[in-house]
Scaffold this active site. Structure first.
Site, PDB file in Angstrom:
ATOM      1  N   TRP A  37      35.378  37.807 -64.034  1.00  0.00           N
ATOM      2  CA  TRP A  37      36.673  37.600 -63.355  1.00  0.00           C
ATOM      3  C   TRP A  37      37.710  37.102 -64.371  1.00  0.00           C
ATOM      4  O   TRP A  37      38.862  37.484 -64.328  1.00  0.00           O
ATOM      5  CB  TRP A  37      36.535  36.602 -62.184  1.00  0.00           C
TER       6      TRP A  37
ATOM      7  N   ASP B  18      33.086  26.403 -65.234  1.00  0.00           N
ATOM      8  CA  ASP B  18      31.744  26.659 -64.678  1.00  0.00           C
ATOM      9  C   ASP B  18      30.797  25.541 -65.105  1.00  0.00           C
ATOM     10  O   ASP B  18      31.017  24.871 -66.113  1.00  0.00           O
ATOM     11  CB  ASP B  18      31.186  28.012 -65.133  1.00  0.00           C
TER      12      ASP B  18
ATOM     13  N   ASP C 218      31.353  20.563 -63.244  1.00  0.00           N
ATOM     14  CA  ASP C 218      31.024  20.777 -61.832  1.00  0.00           C
ATOM     15  C   ASP C 218      32.318  20.644 -61.030  1.00  0.00           C
ATOM     16  O   ASP C 218      32.957  19.582 -61.059  1.00  0.00           O
ATOM     17  CB  ASP C 218      30.002  19.694 -61.438  1.00  0.00           C
TER      18      ASP C 218
ATOM     19  N   LYS D 151      35.086  33.000 -52.513  1.00  0.00           N
ATOM     20  CA  LYS D 151      33.912  33.569 -51.853  1.00  0.00           C
ATOM     21  C   LYS D 151      33.576  32.737 -50.623  1.00  0.00           C
ATOM     22  O   LYS D 151      33.648  31.508 -50.652  1.00  0.00           O
ATOM     23  CB  LYS D 151      32.730  33.559 -52.822  1.00  0.00           C
TER      24      LYS D 151
HETATM   25  N1  SAM Z   1      32.884  35.327 -61.094  1.00  0.00           N
HETATM   26  C1  SAM Z   1      31.831  35.251 -62.088  1.00  0.00           C
HETATM   27  C2  SAM Z   1      31.954  36.465 -62.980  1.00  0.00           C
HETATM   28  O1  SAM Z   1      32.656  37.380 -62.597  1.00  0.00           O
HETATM   29  O2  SAM Z   1      31.344  36.496 -64.049  1.00  0.00           O
HETATM   30  C3  SAM Z   1      30.461  35.155 -61.443  1.00  0.00           C
HETATM   31  C4  SAM Z   1      30.245  33.845 -60.765  1.00  0.00           C
HETATM   32  S1  SAM Z   1      28.560  33.579 -60.310  1.00  0.00           S
HETATM   33  C5  SAM Z   1      28.379  34.602 -58.930  1.00  0.00           C
HETATM   34  C6  SAM Z   1      28.597  31.994 -59.574  1.00  0.00           C
HETATM   35  C7  SAM Z   1      28.831  30.867 -60.555  1.00  0.00           C
HETATM   36  O3  SAM Z   1      29.085  29.680 -59.801  1.00  0.00           O
HETATM   37  C8  SAM Z   1      27.640  30.548 -61.455  1.00  0.00           C
HETATM   38  O4  SAM Z   1      27.966  30.793 -62.796  1.00  0.00           O
HETATM   39  C9  SAM Z   1      27.402  29.052 -61.215  1.00  0.00           C
HETATM   40  O5  SAM Z   1      27.087  28.334 -62.394  1.00  0.00           O
HETATM   41  C10 SAM Z   1      28.751  28.606 -60.664  1.00  0.00           C
HETATM   42  N2  SAM Z   1      28.717  27.337 -59.907  1.00  0.00           N
HETATM   43  C11 SAM Z   1      27.928  27.038 -58.842  1.00  0.00           C
HETATM   44  N3  SAM Z   1      28.172  25.769 -58.440  1.00  0.00           N
HETATM   45  C12 SAM Z   1      29.139  25.274 -59.261  1.00  0.00           C
HETATM   46  C13 SAM Z   1      29.815  24.017 -59.353  1.00  0.00           C
HETATM   47  N4  SAM Z   1      29.525  23.018 -58.505  1.00  0.00           N
HETATM   48  N5  SAM Z   1      30.746  23.837 -60.312  1.00  0.00           N
HETATM   49  C14 SAM Z   1      31.015  24.847 -61.189  1.00  0.00           C
HETATM   50  N6  SAM Z   1      30.415  26.046 -61.154  1.00  0.00           N
HETATM   51  C15 SAM Z   1      29.487  26.270 -60.206  1.00  0.00           C
END
Ligand code: SAM
Length: 305
Positions: free
Chosen positions: A55, A75, A91, A156
């Site tokens: 993204w 992330d 986070d 999402k």
């Molecule tokens: N949009 C991204 C791309 O196009 O490459 C893909 C995102 S992936 C589906 C979901 C991401 O959410 C993961 O990399 C995960 O580490 C991150 N994530 C989950 N919980 C999170 C949090 N509390 N803080 C930051 N990132 C988080």
């Protein structure tokens, strides 16, 4: 399983590699943009939960070309660098991360905040939906600090039992809230995207990180929006029927494309959470559960009594 079988089963996975995107999710944002013109007039954007970064790639390419646009990507996991993208590892539910993001936008609000965040799925639907909602609310909380009036928020969302509660929370802050399902998002998944346009917080609203929107005292009986209070937001599918169906397998020789050649992933994960397990497995050191009946007699003898 051959390395081409995933290319056959998941056409968006294959096309992502062939087009240099780090993940198939890039097509979700591209299809959302086609429907809602998300990038029109956007020069500053925040990409929450951004790893591995497809993204962010789309954003940096679409908003004023690489260099003139400003993208901040966040992330939990480390992400390989991308030109024109400022990265924060943290986070998004933590105050310190939210503060760090906001610092980047001092005096210059963002036009667009996107969040493709997904928690590790447990398989317990209620828990997964709750965690997803918490992530969305954390993203919304950050958006209230950085978005300009009229700005846009895309996140999402899981279309689960309590999604109407989330819609109602989003409607407090945006003049238009829609639920969109890009064609590249599998029909079999409850994933969709809340597209919230026209940031317009209630009069007198002061964003306050010390009072996050997270609803820790969630009471499913009290919070139900059922019957006449149920909220129905428009549901839009994006990507027309001529685009590939994400639930179908396609032959490797796609119509109209040149001869199939395997493409390796654009950017393999740099430190995936499963890395340690892979290393241990390679060395034959991955711990296995030892049941007494599987042990040679001599080993059983050494068990503490
Ligand atoms: N949009 C991204 C791309 O196009 O490459 C893909 C995102 S992936 C589906 C979901 C991401 O959410 C993961 O990399 C995960 O580490 C991150 N994530 C989950 N919980 C999170 C949090 N509390 N803080 C930051 N990132 C988080």
């Amino acid at each position: 399983m051959g390395r081409t079988s995933k290319d056959k089963r998941d056409v968006y996975y294959r096309l992502a590699k062939e087009n240099g995107w780090r993940a198939r999710s890039a097509f979700k944002l591209l299809q959302l943009d086609k429907e809602f013109q998300l990038f029109q007039g956007v020069t500053r954007a925040v990409d929450l939960c951004a790893a591995p970064g497809s993204w962010s790639q789309v954003l940096s390419q679409k908003i004023g070309g690489q260099g003139s646009g400003h993208v901040v990507a966040v992330d939990l996991q480390a992400m390989a660098p991308l030109p024109g993208v400022v990265q924060i590892q943290g986070d998004i539910t933590q105050l310190s991360t939210a503060k760090e993001i906001i610092q980047h936008f001092k005096g210059c609000p963002a036009d667009l905040v996107v969040c493709d965040g997904a928690p590790d799925v447990t398989g317990l639907h209620d828990v997964d939906e709750y965690m997803q909602a918490q992530l969305l609310l954390a993203a919304l909380n950050i958006a209230t600090h950085v978005l300009k009036p009229g700005g846009c928020f895309v996140a999402k969302i899981f279309r689960g039992r309590d999604v109407t509660l989330l819609y109602s929370q989003l409607q407090v802050f945006f003049s238009s809230v829609l639920c969109a399902k890009p064609r590249s998002s599998r029909n079999s998944s409850i994933e969709a995207f809340a597209v919230c346009q026209g940031y317009d917080p209630p009069e007198g609203f002061i964003p306050d990180l010390s009072k996050p929107l997270l609803d820790h005292s969630y009471d499913p009986d009290f919070n139900q929006l059922d019957g006449p209070t149920r909220i129905i937001v428009p549901f839009v599918t994006c990507g027309d029927l001529s685009s590939y169906d994400s639930d179908r397998s396609y032959p490797l020789d796609l119509e109209g494309s040149s001869e199939y050649k395997y493409t390796p992933p654009t950017q393999p994960p740099i430190s995936p959470p499963y890395q340690e397990a892979c290393t241990l497995k390679r060395k034959g050191q991955l711990a296995k559960e030892i049941r007494p009946q599987d042990c040679p007699i001599s080993r059983v003898d050494t068990f503490p009594q």
